[in-house]
Design a protein around this motif. Structure first.
Motif, PDB file in Angstrom:
ATOM      1  N   UNK A  58       0.824  -1.203   0.000  1.00 44.71           N
ATOM      2  CA  UNK A  58       0.000   0.000   0.000  1.00 44.71           C
ATOM      3  C   UNK A  58       0.860   1.257   0.000  1.00 44.71           C
ATOM      4  N   UNK A  59       1.840   1.312   0.895  1.00 38.45           N
ATOM      5  CA  UNK A  59       2.640   2.520   1.021  1.00 38.45           C
ATOM      6  C   UNK A  59       3.530   2.754  -0.198  1.00 38.45           C
ATOM      7  N   UNK A  60       4.057   1.683  -0.768  1.00 38.43           N
ATOM      8  CA  UNK A  60       4.837   1.841  -1.988  1.00 38.43           C
ATOM      9  C   UNK A  60       3.950   2.303  -3.146  1.00 38.43           C
ATOM     10  N   UNK A  61       2.757   1.703  -3.261  1.00 39.94           N
ATOM     11  CA  UNK A  61       1.832   2.112  -4.318  1.00 39.94           C
ATOM     12  C   UNK A  61       1.375   3.546  -4.151  1.00 39.94           C
ATOM     13  N   UNK A  62       1.059   3.927  -2.906  1.00 37.40           N
ATOM     14  CA  UNK A  62       0.604   5.292  -2.651  1.00 37.40           C
ATOM     15  C   UNK A  62       1.740   6.288  -2.871  1.00 37.40           C
ATOM     16  N   UNK A  63       2.942   5.926  -2.452  1.00 34.24           N
ATOM     17  CA  UNK A  63       4.080   6.804  -2.684  1.00 34.24           C
ATOM     18  C   UNK A  63       4.323   7.023  -4.166  1.00 34.24           C
TER      19      UNK A  63
ATOM     20  N   UNK B  52       2.089   6.719  -6.591  1.00 35.25           N
ATOM     21  CA  UNK B  52       0.970   7.474  -7.162  1.00 35.25           C
ATOM     22  C   UNK B  52       1.050   8.951  -6.798  1.00 35.25           C
ATOM     23  N   UNK B  53       1.322   9.250  -5.518  1.00 29.19           N
ATOM     24  CA  UNK B  53       1.296  10.644  -5.083  1.00 29.19           C
ATOM     25  C   UNK B  53       2.445  11.448  -5.680  1.00 29.19           C
ATOM     26  N   UNK B  54       3.649  10.909  -5.656  1.00 25.93           N
ATOM     27  CA  UNK B  54       4.795  11.644  -6.210  1.00 25.93           C
ATOM     28  C   UNK B  54       4.647  11.807  -7.723  1.00 25.93           C
ATOM     29  N   UNK B  55       4.232  10.740  -8.422  1.00 29.03           N
ATOM     30  CA  UNK B  55       4.052  10.827  -9.876  1.00 29.03           C
ATOM     31  C   UNK B  55       2.987  11.853 -10.230  1.00 29.03           C
ATOM     32  N   UNK B  56       1.890  11.856  -9.468  1.00 25.09           N
ATOM     33  CA  UNK B  56       0.803  12.799  -9.740  1.00 25.09           C
ATOM     34  C   UNK B  56       1.237  14.222  -9.459  1.00 25.09           C
TER      35      UNK B  56
ATOM     36  N   UNK C 138      -1.120  16.402  -3.361  1.00 23.36           N
ATOM     37  CA  UNK C 138      -0.505  15.078  -3.471  1.00 23.36           C
ATOM     38  C   UNK C 138       0.843  15.022  -2.771  1.00 23.36           C
ATOM     39  N   UNK C 139       1.509  16.170  -2.603  1.00 22.18           N
ATOM     40  CA  UNK C 139       2.725  16.175  -1.781  1.00 22.18           C
ATOM     41  C   UNK C 139       2.382  15.912  -0.321  1.00 22.18           C
ATOM     42  N   UNK C 140       1.235  16.409   0.136  1.00 24.19           N
ATOM     43  CA  UNK C 140       0.801  16.094   1.501  1.00 24.19           C
ATOM     44  C   UNK C 140       0.509  14.604   1.646  1.00 24.19           C
ATOM     45  N   UNK C 141      -0.048  13.998   0.600  1.00 26.62           N
ATOM     46  CA  UNK C 141      -0.289  12.555   0.641  1.00 26.62           C
ATOM     47  C   UNK C 141       1.042  11.806   0.676  1.00 26.62           C
ATOM     48  N   UNK C 142       1.996  12.300  -0.097  1.00 27.95           N
ATOM     49  CA  UNK C 142       3.332  11.706  -0.018  1.00 27.95           C
ATOM     50  C   UNK C 142       3.898  11.859   1.383  1.00 27.95           C
ATOM     51  N   UNK C 143       3.518  12.952   2.063  1.00 30.73           N
ATOM     52  CA  UNK C 143       3.940  13.137   3.457  1.00 30.73           C
ATOM     53  C   UNK C 143       3.395  12.052   4.373  1.00 30.73           C
ATOM     54  N   UNK C 144       2.185  11.561   4.058  1.00 29.32           N
ATOM     55  CA  UNK C 144       1.636  10.433   4.827  1.00 29.32           C
ATOM     56  C   UNK C 144       2.563   9.226   4.722  1.00 29.32           C
ATOM     57  N   UNK C 145       2.993   8.916   3.515  1.00 24.11           N
ATOM     58  CA  UNK C 145       3.892   7.776   3.309  1.00 24.11           C
ATOM     59  C   UNK C 145       5.222   8.022   4.007  1.00 24.11           C
ATOM     60  N   UNK C 146       5.708   9.273   3.915  1.00 24.78           N
ATOM     61  CA  UNK C 146       6.995   9.601   4.533  1.00 24.78           C
ATOM     62  C   UNK C 146       6.941   9.442   6.046  1.00 24.78           C
TER      63      UNK C 146
END
Length: 404
Positions: free
Chosen positions: A155-160, A162-166, A194-202
């Motif tokens: 999940x976290x790899x997929x979300x990371x 998706x969010x960074x690419x987007x 989407x950078x904030x979403x990447x922050x979730x993964x981070x």
């Protein structure tokens, strides 16, 4: 974050997102645009993520299905589905200024998302995740379970991804939207979100990895991650709906501004109006662009045409002399002249006076392009009560004729 706080926060975000979803579905029903359909589905999936993540709903799913943490998998699928849709939108959107790219641009990301989904489902089924619901501490509770780790890592790899690419893609797309400020801002908002979403993964990724090795020092990051994700969700909803809301506000502002002009032009003969005054529609809250604004402008133009025989050049000459002192721009002067001519024509028609000319005269601004006509009518409406306009028209504040 406590469960009570999460219940309130997540349901509020779900309510906000639901408004966006409903608006996009209504817009799609009207226009049948593939882009609107994609946004509507994407928004609906995002609503599902916050609904299932709400602790009270999370526990309700556990009671109904007997699978204590099934809601966690549903949340992961909804979040990943949301950002997969957003990523696809960023790839499908092709501004003319952008150089062409490879035709199969969607194949790789779609394969990634399918593999991530399969891995999440396999990890959930293989893990021992059925002791009790864990709506807010799933990562901590099962941080050392192999199946849960597979599910979380996928999940976290997929979300990371998706969010960074987007974020990168929409930031680049915004560069090709310089001629449309509203679109550019919307794309920029989505990129920031989407950078904030990447922050979730981070936040959650390192904490989950540390927990797998028995290190608990990073556990506070598990709480910080959802906060970052929630902020991103709010911003991205504004990115999806901000431009539409701004357009609606502009339409409603003009609709309300035209009310005095609409009431004036229908005074001599109310039968020309397509619509009648209504306390609900007068608010201009729904169907403004599709119906109410269009019919109001049609009523005004019909009323103006019916008053042609009463138009004269005298108000125009008076406005021309008053314009330097009033400080009007050329557009405002034309609107003031048109307002003065119209005010006098209505007063003459209501008083039963003889027509000025059987053939009539064109109203100042009558030759404008349709795209400029709306702004001209709004300016006319705003000049109806100006003292210089009333004096040029030879009427008092009640619209009655006074001696020139």
């Amino acid at each position: 974050m406590s469960e009570d706080t999460a219940n309130v926060v997540y349901l509020v975000v779900a309510a906000i997102a639901s408004c966006t979803t409903l608006a996009k579905f209504v817009a799609w029903q009207r226009e049948r645009s593939p882009a609107l359909r994609l946004i509507a589905v994407c928004s609906a999936v995002g609503v599902g993520a916050f609904v299932f993540a709400t602790p009270v709903v999370y526990r309700g799913v556990a009671r109904l299905t007997g699978a204590q943490n099934l809601a966690e998998l549903l949340v992961f699928f909804c979040i990943l589905g949301f950002f997969a849709h957003t990523h696809v939108m960023s790839l499908v959107w092709r501004p003319l200024a952008e150089p062409s790219s490879e035709r199969n641009v969607l194949v790789f990301p779609l394969c990634v998302y399918v593999l991530v989904g399969v891995a999440m489902a396999a990890g959930f089924l293989a893990g021992g995740l059925d002791d009790a619901p864990h709506p807010l501490d799933f990562n901590i509770a099962y941080g050392r379970d192999p199946g849960a780790l597979v599910m979380l890592a996928a999940f976290q790899l997929g979300l990371g991804y998706a969010s960074v690419s987007t974020a990168l893609r929409f930031r680049r797309n915004a560069l090709y939207a310089q001629d449309d400020p509203r679109l550019r801002r919307a794309l920029q908002h989505i990129a920031v979100a989407t950078w904030f979403i990447a922050g979730y993964v981070a936040c959650v990724g390192p904490a989950t990895l540390a927990g797998a090795f028995g290190v608990r020092a990073l556990e506070p990051l598990h709480s910080l991650g959802p906060v970052s994700g929630t902020i991103g969700a709010i911003i991205i909803n504004w990115g999806f709906s901000g431009a539409a809301i701004a357009t609606w506000r502009t339409d409603r502002r003009d609709y309300l501004a035209l009310a005095p002009l609409w009431q004036l032009t229908r005074r001599p003969d109310p039968r020309i109006a397509l619509t009648e005054p209504n306390q609900v529609t007068q608010l201009g809250l729904v169907y403004v662009r599709d119906w109410h604004l269009v019919t109001r402008m049609a009523d005004i133009l019909s009323g103006i045409r019916s008053l042609y025989p009463y138009f004269s050049d005298t108000p125009v000459d008076r406005i021309r002399r008053a314009a330097p002192g009033a400080g009007w721009s050329p557009d405002e002067e034309h609107a003031a002249a048109a307002a003065a001519v119209l005010l006098r024509a209505v007063a003459l028609a209501e008083s039963g006076a003889a027509v000025v000319s059987e053939r009539g005269r064109p109203l100042p601004g009558a030759g404008l392009e349709p795209a400029a006509q709306r702004a001209h009518l709004v300016r006319m409406a705003r000049h109806l009560e100006h003292p210089d306009v009333l004096a040029a028209a030879g009427v008092d504040t009640e619209g009655r004729l006074v001696p020139y």
